[in-house]
Scaffold this motif. Structure first.
Motif, PDB file in Angstrom:
ATOM      1  N   ASP A  33     -41.520 -53.355  15.171  1.00  0.00           N
ATOM      2  CA  ASP A  33     -42.836 -53.022  14.617  1.00  0.00           C
ATOM      3  C   ASP A  33     -42.796 -51.631  13.988  1.00  0.00           C
ATOM      4  OD1 ASP A  33     -45.499 -52.479  14.062  1.00  0.00           O
ATOM      5  OD2 ASP A  33     -46.226 -53.230  15.996  1.00  0.00           O
ATOM      6  N   PRO A  34     -42.992 -51.522  12.670  1.00  0.00           N
ATOM      7  CA  PRO A  34     -42.917 -50.216  12.009  1.00  0.00           C
ATOM      8  C   PRO A  34     -43.959 -49.190  12.462  1.00  0.00           C
ATOM      9  CG  PRO A  34     -42.740 -51.986  10.404  1.00  0.00           C
ATOM     10  CD  PRO A  34     -43.128 -52.617  11.704  1.00  0.00           C
ATOM     11  N   VAL A  35     -45.020 -49.615  13.131  1.00  0.00           N
ATOM     12  CA  VAL A  35     -46.012 -48.636  13.599  1.00  0.00           C
ATOM     13  C   VAL A  35     -45.652 -48.066  14.970  1.00  0.00           C
ATOM     14  CG1 VAL A  35     -47.867 -49.680  12.248  1.00  0.00           C
ATOM     15  CG2 VAL A  35     -47.602 -50.302  14.650  1.00  0.00           C
ATOM     16  N   VAL A  36     -44.644 -48.649  15.627  1.00  0.00           N
ATOM     17  CA  VAL A  36     -44.232 -48.191  16.955  1.00  0.00           C
ATOM     18  C   VAL A  36     -43.142 -47.140  16.822  1.00  0.00           C
ATOM     19  CG1 VAL A  36     -43.163 -48.883  19.136  1.00  0.00           C
ATOM     20  CG2 VAL A  36     -44.870 -50.354  18.052  1.00  0.00           C
ATOM     21  N   LYS A  37     -43.379 -45.990  17.437  1.00  0.00           N
ATOM     22  CA  LYS A  37     -42.395 -44.901  17.425  1.00  0.00           C
ATOM     23  C   LYS A  37     -41.763 -44.841  18.812  1.00  0.00           C
ATOM     24  CE  LYS A  37     -45.043 -42.417  14.049  1.00  0.00           C
ATOM     25  NZ  LYS A  37     -46.149 -41.529  13.848  1.00  0.00           N
ATOM     26  N   ARG A  38     -40.454 -44.929  18.856  1.00  0.00           N
ATOM     27  CA  ARG A  38     -39.728 -44.893  20.127  1.00  0.00           C
ATOM     28  C   ARG A  38     -39.050 -43.541  20.309  1.00  0.00           C
ATOM     29  NH1 ARG A  38     -41.924 -49.156  22.644  1.00  0.00           N
ATOM     30  NH2 ARG A  38     -40.911 -51.131  22.196  1.00  0.00           N
ATOM     31  N   TRP A 114     -36.019 -36.883  19.319  1.00  0.00           N
ATOM     32  CA  TRP A 114     -36.045 -37.646  18.077  1.00  0.00           C
ATOM     33  C   TRP A 114     -36.955 -38.855  18.262  1.00  0.00           C
ATOM     34  CZ3 TRP A 114     -32.374 -37.145  13.820  1.00  0.00           C
ATOM     35  CH2 TRP A 114     -31.522 -36.045  13.951  1.00  0.00           C
ATOM     36  N   LEU A 115     -37.350 -39.447  17.153  1.00  0.00           N
ATOM     37  CA  LEU A 115     -38.062 -40.725  17.170  1.00  0.00           C
ATOM     38  C   LEU A 115     -37.230 -41.741  16.404  1.00  0.00           C
ATOM     39  CD1 LEU A 115     -41.708 -39.592  16.349  1.00  0.00           C
ATOM     40  CD2 LEU A 115     -40.777 -40.221  18.589  1.00  0.00           C
ATOM     41  N   LEU A 116     -37.245 -42.976  16.892  1.00  0.00           N
ATOM     42  CA  LEU A 116     -36.613 -44.102  16.200  1.00  0.00           C
ATOM     43  C   LEU A 116     -37.733 -45.029  15.751  1.00  0.00           C
ATOM     44  CD1 LEU A 116     -34.194 -45.901  15.370  1.00  0.00           C
ATOM     45  CD2 LEU A 116     -34.269 -46.857  17.698  1.00  0.00           C
ATOM     46  N   VAL A 117     -37.783 -45.313  14.445  1.00  0.00           N
ATOM     47  CA  VAL A 117     -38.855 -46.140  13.894  1.00  0.00           C
ATOM     48  C   VAL A 117     -38.261 -47.182  12.951  1.00  0.00           C
ATOM     49  CG1 VAL A 117     -40.985 -46.131  12.523  1.00  0.00           C
ATOM     50  CG2 VAL A 117     -40.477 -44.207  14.040  1.00  0.00           C
ATOM     51  N   LYS A 118     -38.726 -48.407  13.064  1.00  0.00           N
ATOM     52  CA  LYS A 118     -38.328 -49.478  12.140  1.00  0.00           C
ATOM     53  C   LYS A 118     -39.016 -49.236  10.810  1.00  0.00           C
ATOM     54  CE  LYS A 118     -36.587 -53.394  10.844  1.00  0.00           C
ATOM     55  NZ  LYS A 118     -36.363 -52.911   9.481  1.00  0.00           N
ATOM     56  N   VAL A 119     -38.267 -49.283   9.737  1.00  0.00           N
ATOM     57  CA  VAL A 119     -38.817 -49.128   8.393  1.00  0.00           C
ATOM     58  C   VAL A 119     -39.457 -50.459   7.973  1.00  0.00           C
ATOM     59  CG1 VAL A 119     -38.176 -48.737   5.967  1.00  0.00           C
ATOM     60  CG2 VAL A 119     -37.128 -47.359   7.791  1.00  0.00           C
ATOM     61  N   ARG A 120     -40.551 -50.382   7.242  1.00  0.00           N
ATOM     62  CA  ARG A 120     -41.196 -51.602   6.734  1.00  0.00           C
ATOM     63  C   ARG A 120     -40.279 -52.274   5.712  1.00  0.00           C
ATOM     64  NH1 ARG A 120     -46.486 -51.666   8.319  1.00  0.00           N
ATOM     65  NH2 ARG A 120     -47.326 -49.629   8.872  1.00  0.00           N
ATOM     66  N   ALA A 124     -38.719 -56.352   9.465  1.00  0.00           N
ATOM     67  CA  ALA A 124     -39.764 -55.905  10.395  1.00  0.00           C
ATOM     68  C   ALA A 124     -40.535 -57.129  10.891  1.00  0.00           C
ATOM     69  CB  ALA A 124     -40.695 -54.916   9.706  1.00  0.00           C
ATOM     70  N   ASP A 125     -40.842 -57.155  12.188  1.00  0.00           N
ATOM     71  CA  ASP A 125     -41.571 -58.282  12.765  1.00  0.00           C
ATOM     72  C   ASP A 125     -42.296 -57.818  14.028  1.00  0.00           C
ATOM     73  OD1 ASP A 125     -42.571 -60.638  13.767  1.00  0.00           O
ATOM     74  OD2 ASP A 125     -40.667 -61.726  13.671  1.00  0.00           O
ATOM     75  N   PRO A 126     -43.534 -57.349  13.889  1.00  0.00           N
ATOM     76  CA  PRO A 126     -44.283 -56.847  15.047  1.00  0.00           C
ATOM     77  C   PRO A 126     -44.492 -57.869  16.157  1.00  0.00           C
ATOM     78  CG  PRO A 126     -45.369 -56.229  12.995  1.00  0.00           C
ATOM     79  CD  PRO A 126     -44.269 -57.193  12.643  1.00  0.00           C
TER      80      PRO A 126
END
Length: 157
Positions: A33-38, A114-120, A124-126
């Protein structure tokens, strides 16, 4: 990417850069999910041989506990310049070509962490959580629990 049950269960993202594995510990694992920051905690460099390690560590310099190879593949640096420079500058964008993970991902330094984020993108599949639906090693087929149970406590493999 390895799943490591050390002091706390986490995913270790490892990218080969200049002859070593640059590593981030991601406690909650990657999200599609691109809105989720890990949270991604930058850790020590690892030797290249460690990329395919599975087993149970006892008092290892890399942390004790069971380890499986949760995903494997290659990556393409999407950041202008070298991956080493991108890491030094605090922002690395890569395209993963893994068994489980594919598509673009961004690592961004925020202070010490750091943050790991999926790019749109098309990958991507929330609605999917691969950390739940795909718990097994891509090498051995074992879960982290099965790996931990495969060796008597205190024996390193």
């Amino acid at each position: 990417m390895q799943l490591h049950d050390a002091r706390r269960l986490h995913y270790d993202v490892r990218l080969e850069v200049d002859g070593v594995l640059k590593s981030w510990a991601v406690p909650r694992g990657p999200s599609l999910d691109p809105v989720v920051k890990r949270l991604a905690v930058f850790t020590t460099d690892h030797d290249l041989e460690y990329a395919s390690y599975e087993g149970v560590h006892a008092d290892s310099k890399y942390g004790s506990g069971a380890v499986i190879v949760w995903d494997a593949g290659v990556y393409t640096n999407l950041t202008p310049g070298s991956a080493a420079d991108a890491i030094s500058n605090g922002h690395l964008k890569v395209r993963l070509h893994g068994v489980k993970l594919s598509g673009a991902w961004a690592f961004t330094r925020t202070g010490e962490d750091w943050l790991l984020v999926k790019v749109r993108d098309d990958d991507a599949d929330p609605s999917r959580d691969l950390t739940v639906s795909e718990p097994r090693s891509v090498l051995s087929g074992l879960t982290i629990q099965e790996m931990a149970a495969s060796r008597p406590s205190g024996q390193e493999t």
